[in-house]
Scaffold this motif. Sequence first.
Motif, short mmCIF file in Angstrom:
data_model
loop_
_atom_site.label_atom_id
_atom_site.label_comp_id
_atom_site.label_asym_id
_atom_site.label_seq_id
_atom_site.Cartn_x
_atom_site.Cartn_y
_atom_site.Cartn_z
N ARG A 8 4.30 -30.03 -16.37
CA ARG A 8 5.34 -29.20 -15.98
C ARG A 8 4.51 -27.77 -15.30
O ARG A 8 3.75 -27.36 -15.92
CB ARG A 8 6.06 -28.53 -16.97
N ASN A 9 4.61 -27.90 -14.12
CA ASN A 9 4.04 -26.78 -13.45
C ASN A 9 2.43 -26.35 -13.58
O ASN A 9 2.16 -25.22 -13.73
CB ASN A 9 4.81 -25.38 -13.52
N ARG A 18 -10.68 -21.41 -5.11
CA ARG A 18 -9.16 -22.07 -4.70
C ARG A 18 -8.61 -22.80 -5.76
O ARG A 18 -9.60 -23.62 -6.43
CB ARG A 18 -9.30 -23.07 -3.24
N PRO A 19 -7.22 -22.91 -6.14
CA PRO A 19 -7.08 -23.81 -7.03
C PRO A 19 -7.16 -25.33 -6.81
O PRO A 19 -6.92 -25.64 -5.48
CB PRO A 19 -5.25 -23.47 -7.03
N VAL A 20 -7.64 -25.94 -8.00
CA VAL A 20 -7.63 -27.33 -7.65
C VAL A 20 -6.36 -28.19 -7.84
O VAL A 20 -5.97 -29.06 -7.30
CB VAL A 20 -8.71 -27.89 -8.57
N LEU A 21 -5.67 -27.43 -8.61
CA LEU A 21 -4.26 -28.07 -9.00
C LEU A 21 -2.98 -26.81 -8.79
O LEU A 21 -3.52 -25.84 -9.28
CB LEU A 21 -4.11 -28.74 -10.19
N ASP A 22 -2.09 -27.14 -8.04
CA ASP A 22 -1.27 -25.80 -8.00
C ASP A 22 0.13 -26.30 -8.27
O ASP A 22 0.78 -26.96 -7.45
CB ASP A 22 -1.24 -25.63 -6.61
N ILE A 50 -6.71 -32.62 -17.65
CA ILE A 50 -5.92 -31.53 -17.99
C ILE A 50 -4.89 -32.52 -19.03
O ILE A 50 -4.61 -31.98 -20.37
CB ILE A 50 -5.21 -30.87 -17.10
N LEU A 51 -4.48 -33.51 -18.75
CA LEU A 51 -3.47 -34.44 -19.27
C LEU A 51 -4.06 -34.75 -20.75
O LEU A 51 -3.56 -34.71 -21.70
CB LEU A 51 -3.25 -35.75 -18.70
N LEU A 52 -5.29 -35.14 -20.84
CA LEU A 52 -6.27 -35.55 -21.95
C LEU A 52 -6.78 -34.33 -22.86
O LEU A 52 -7.24 -34.63 -23.72
CB LEU A 52 -7.11 -36.39 -21.69
N GLY A 53 -6.32 -33.01 -22.24
CA GLY A 53 -6.80 -31.96 -23.02
C GLY A 53 -8.47 -31.58 -22.93
O GLY A 53 -9.13 -30.69 -23.56
N LEU A 54 -9.00 -32.31 -21.94
CA LEU A 54 -10.65 -32.33 -21.61
C LEU A 54 -10.54 -30.68 -20.88
O LEU A 54 -11.77 -30.06 -20.96
CB LEU A 54 -10.91 -33.26 -20.87
N ALA A 57 -5.17 -26.03 -18.78
CA ALA A 57 -4.60 -25.91 -17.60
C ALA A 57 -4.39 -24.16 -17.68
O ALA A 57 -4.28 -23.56 -18.45
CB ALA A 57 -3.13 -26.20 -17.53
N GLY A 58 -4.84 -23.76 -16.30
CA GLY A 58 -4.37 -22.25 -16.18
C GLY A 58 -3.11 -21.69 -16.40
O GLY A 58 -2.81 -21.04 -17.25
N GLU A 59 -2.06 -22.67 -16.05
CA GLU A 59 -0.81 -22.42 -16.06
C GLU A 59 0.06 -23.77 -16.36
O GLU A 59 -0.56 -24.75 -16.04
CB GLU A 59 -0.05 -21.67 -14.76
N GLY A 60 1.06 -23.72 -16.92
CA GLY A 60 2.05 -25.05 -17.05
C GLY A 60 1.73 -25.56 -18.51
O GLY A 60 1.06 -25.00 -19.17
N SER A 61 2.47 -26.64 -18.52
CA SER A 61 2.27 -27.31 -20.03
C SER A 61 2.21 -28.96 -19.70
O SER A 61 2.65 -29.44 -18.57
CB SER A 61 3.28 -27.01 -21.01
N VAL A 62 1.78 -29.48 -20.59
CA VAL A 62 1.52 -30.96 -20.63
C VAL A 62 2.37 -31.43 -21.92
O VAL A 62 1.76 -30.93 -23.05
CB VAL A 62 0.32 -31.50 -20.77
N THR A 63 3.16 -32.20 -21.90
CA THR A 63 3.72 -32.97 -23.36
C THR A 63 3.73 -34.24 -23.35
O THR A 63 3.84 -35.10 -22.42
CB THR A 63 5.22 -32.43 -23.53
N TRP A 64 3.35 -34.90 -24.51
CA TRP A 64 3.26 -36.19 -24.81
C TRP A 64 4.37 -36.75 -25.72
O TRP A 64 4.29 -36.11 -26.73
CB TRP A 64 1.81 -36.95 -25.24
#
Lengths: 305, 373, 368
Positions: A8-9, A18-22, A50-54, A57-64
């Motif tokens: 999410r975001n 420059r952002p790599v992911l936006d 980022i998905l694997l937690g390596l 993320a600067g912003e946003g969230s990942v849930t599994w």
Amino acid sequence: MPTALECRNVSFRYHKRRPVLDGVTFAVERGQIFGLLGPNGAGKSTLVKILLGLNRAGEGSVTWFGEPLTTRTRRRIGYVPQDLALLYDLSAHDNVRFFGRLNGMSGKHLEERTRTVLDFVGLWDERGKQPGEYSGGMKRRLNIACGIVHDPDVVIMDEPTVGVDPQSRNHILESIETLRDQGTTVVYISHYMEEVERLCTTIGVIDEGTYLCGGTLEELLHAHAPEAIVDLELTTGTTVDADDLAGLEILEQRSGGVSVSVPEGQLDVMRLIADRFDDKVQRFTYIPPNLEQVFFRLTKKALRD
Amino acid sequence: MTAIVLSSMRRKLTNRSVLLNLVVMPLLLIVILGNALASTFTSETHASTATHETSLGVVDLDSSAGSRALVASLAASGAFAVHAYPSVDTGRGALSAGDVDVLATVPSGYGSDLADGTAPTVGLTALDSQVDRLAAAQVALDTVGDAARAQAATGRAHPPAYTLGDYVGSGTPTSTDPAAGVTGITYYTVTMLVLILLYGLGNTMNFVKEEYDGPLGDRYLASPTGTLQLVAAQVVSGTLTSAIQGGVVVGAAVALFGADLGHSPLVVAAIVAVAAVLFNVLGLFLGLLGRSRPWLDPLVSLLIPVMTFLGGGFVKLDTGRLQDLTVNHVFQSALFREVSGIRPDWSPLLTCLALSGAVFLASAVMVRRVGVR
Amino acid sequence: MTMSVFLLYARRLLKRPFALLVAVVMPLVLVQGVVLQYENATKLTVAVSVPDPTFARFVEGRLDAAGVEHTTVAVADRSSAAGVLVAVDGTPAEVAGHPDALDAHVDQGSVSANGVLLATRLDSIVSTLAYLAGTTHTAQGLERALDRYDAAPAPVRTSTQVLGNPQRTVLQSSFNMIVFVMLLLTMSNILVFLKDKQMTTTQRILVATRSTLTYYLQLVALFALVAVAEFLLMVAAMRWVFHVPVGLSPGRGALLVLAYALFNVVAISVGLLLVSRTEKESVGRLLVTAVTLPAAMLGGALWPLTIMPTWMQQVAQVLPTTWVTQLNGTLFSGFTPPTWDLVRPLLLLGVLAVVLFTALSRLPSERV
């Protein structure tokens, strides 16, 4: 269907560059093969980290499975990195067992799973060899075996077919289809549109760190590439004039050739082309709607650039 | 964690080049060093001063009673082994051949000058490789006039009878150099043991760099195994490997070459353990740091032999404060204290352990910082 | 194209700032160690622990006259003092007329020939003190006797003469150390070639080079140049950092530069031959260590050849390190050496360089 992964975001940048992911947002439902398609440098591998937690993320969230990444959720995730992540001084058999142990497996279960996955990737008979003795395709298959030995619910596969021979590539793609049939969710990262088209239930397109669109293949084609393309290669010495092109949507005009858009269901355009170019064309190519066009429409550049 | 430790150990100990490098090489070096430099160690202490006499060639061009008395007093001093030569040429020949360290030439007219009160000059000559011995010999030879001078100062008729040696005690090893008094083989067993342990730093550094730089590291970090466990596994496997290698080297040196590492194997083991932990933790830290700094690798490769040299590992030398800068010195000193029977000083070792803890925690934080490479 | 390999690797060597820094700093630090060691060994120093000011002045005055440096040690610290120590207890009032009341001793520290010589001097000073105490009856009388002794001329004088070059030991040891540094640095550099071999970069370079021979010629020329630079750096450091005059005539200097250049050519050739034996960095490292350390140790780069047993000295005669360290000894000795002693090491190094070069140029290109 319950969600396996939700992103999410998510934004990420290295230092103040420059952002790599936006603001990347997408969800993967269980049992799907989700294809993440993008050219080299689009931000796919950063997103995987980022998905694997390596990477954080600067912003946003990942849930599994509806939870943030924890030791418990990690056990349910398998990872097949783009580059070979193998221990070259151990045999294939020991490699698989080692990564099984790293994921908390032991005893008889580990032995059984080791055999199962080595069988699955077709390396059981060659299990005593070290990776250095394998061909490129065999190494890729061992790389997959190490990522799925702990029987994960979701497998992230980052460009698993890069640099392999057609035979091994086919073997890998069939293995992924089998995983899907067994109920495993697969997040398939690639820049090969043919593979994504063949395998994936849903597809997300990413470029320059932005998630451009997502959906099933049909949905994407319908929304972003509703037309086919006819590519005409003209006979030597022939030219086209304004009258020839009147009433046609020209996608590209070059010396010696022209690409024409054929909107869905408009057969009269085909007739027009046949009438006007019948005696001028050396080669006629019909390209049905595909992901390449989706990508081109969205970014104004080719996927392979 | 056990899985990683066992697998790492197996990979390290079954690697022929690692084994050769870390067990066979040090043993070879101990043999070379112990034999090549044996002569610089023998009779370092507990020896009579006779074995440390300076070989003095004397050319007596005067042959008077006075000059003979001079030669006799030199021979009686206990500092010189006197050899007489008939001419300056033969004396210099002996000097060039290395038969004597210093050549003293008593000038003709020595006796009469002495009697007249005209101070005669005794010439001392040495080769350029014996400059230090020449200076010390001059200081000692100047004593020959002391008694006569004292007589002159008091105005008495006869010179006093000095017995040189009245006040000289025997040599004892001083507490500032615990390595004094150990045999060559023991000395090099200690320095090579520290060198192997230090090479453990390099090996762990390379190992960690290879494991954590790239997809393999991602796979480790993506697994459910925690960060602390991951880094601890590297330290444990590295430390165990170092301990095994150290044990093999010490065992072989003691059994085959007669090295003497004191009477308390537990103290030696504790020192080795602290060194192994520190070097492996440093190796872990540098390996993680080396992922984004490739220049660290050649730097560490060079620093290991350089520090060993400055720490007196290859040649027993005292480089003063430079020596204190080497990490080898800490552990060599601790081991030499044990070998020489001096009470252990645990404070530097405890400092090393505290440093290891801090560096370990820093490594645990750094291992996840792959994204900022 | 002509010098592309030379320029490529020169740029790569220069573009590793830390390695470059090490190449400059390491020889300086190691030579600093050698110079310090030399100064410690040649400086005559004794520890003086004499609480009474009159006696202390006398003892220190005698040591000053003999050119011996001294440090003052408190009574409580006598047991931990390093080296040769003189301790005198008692005052002029106590010992005048009672020489037995003079409590003095001289400790040789760890026994060495120089320690024995210094102890002899100290023993004589203390004996004089005891004798003068026995010949006087009051403190003032003893102090006057001590002053008279100081003022009396020495009945016998000594003069010294050094045959050869007084700086020989420090120069020879320092330049031998450079042999070690050069060997270490050059052999460490071969790991760059090993990485190139792994990545098949070498193959690509070889394809673009006229022949394997030109490839090697350019590499060897580069490392010969590196050797000359190292040598000049050391000469400058000896002159301006360590203040030890090198004192080589231009002709002898040129001879030594040539020897170092040839030696580095031999070192890099051996290194490249080692590279041809393996593709693994770990094995490369092992081979480098296995060659470098024994060659430096047995070749006299770390300690004089003469202190080794005869059989080891004989083994050492086949090592190129020995040839260079022997040349160092010959050139810094201060004596006029036989021409053969100068020509022999250069000849041996030259022949070995040619042999190694031939072996290299015959290697199949895939093993380069």
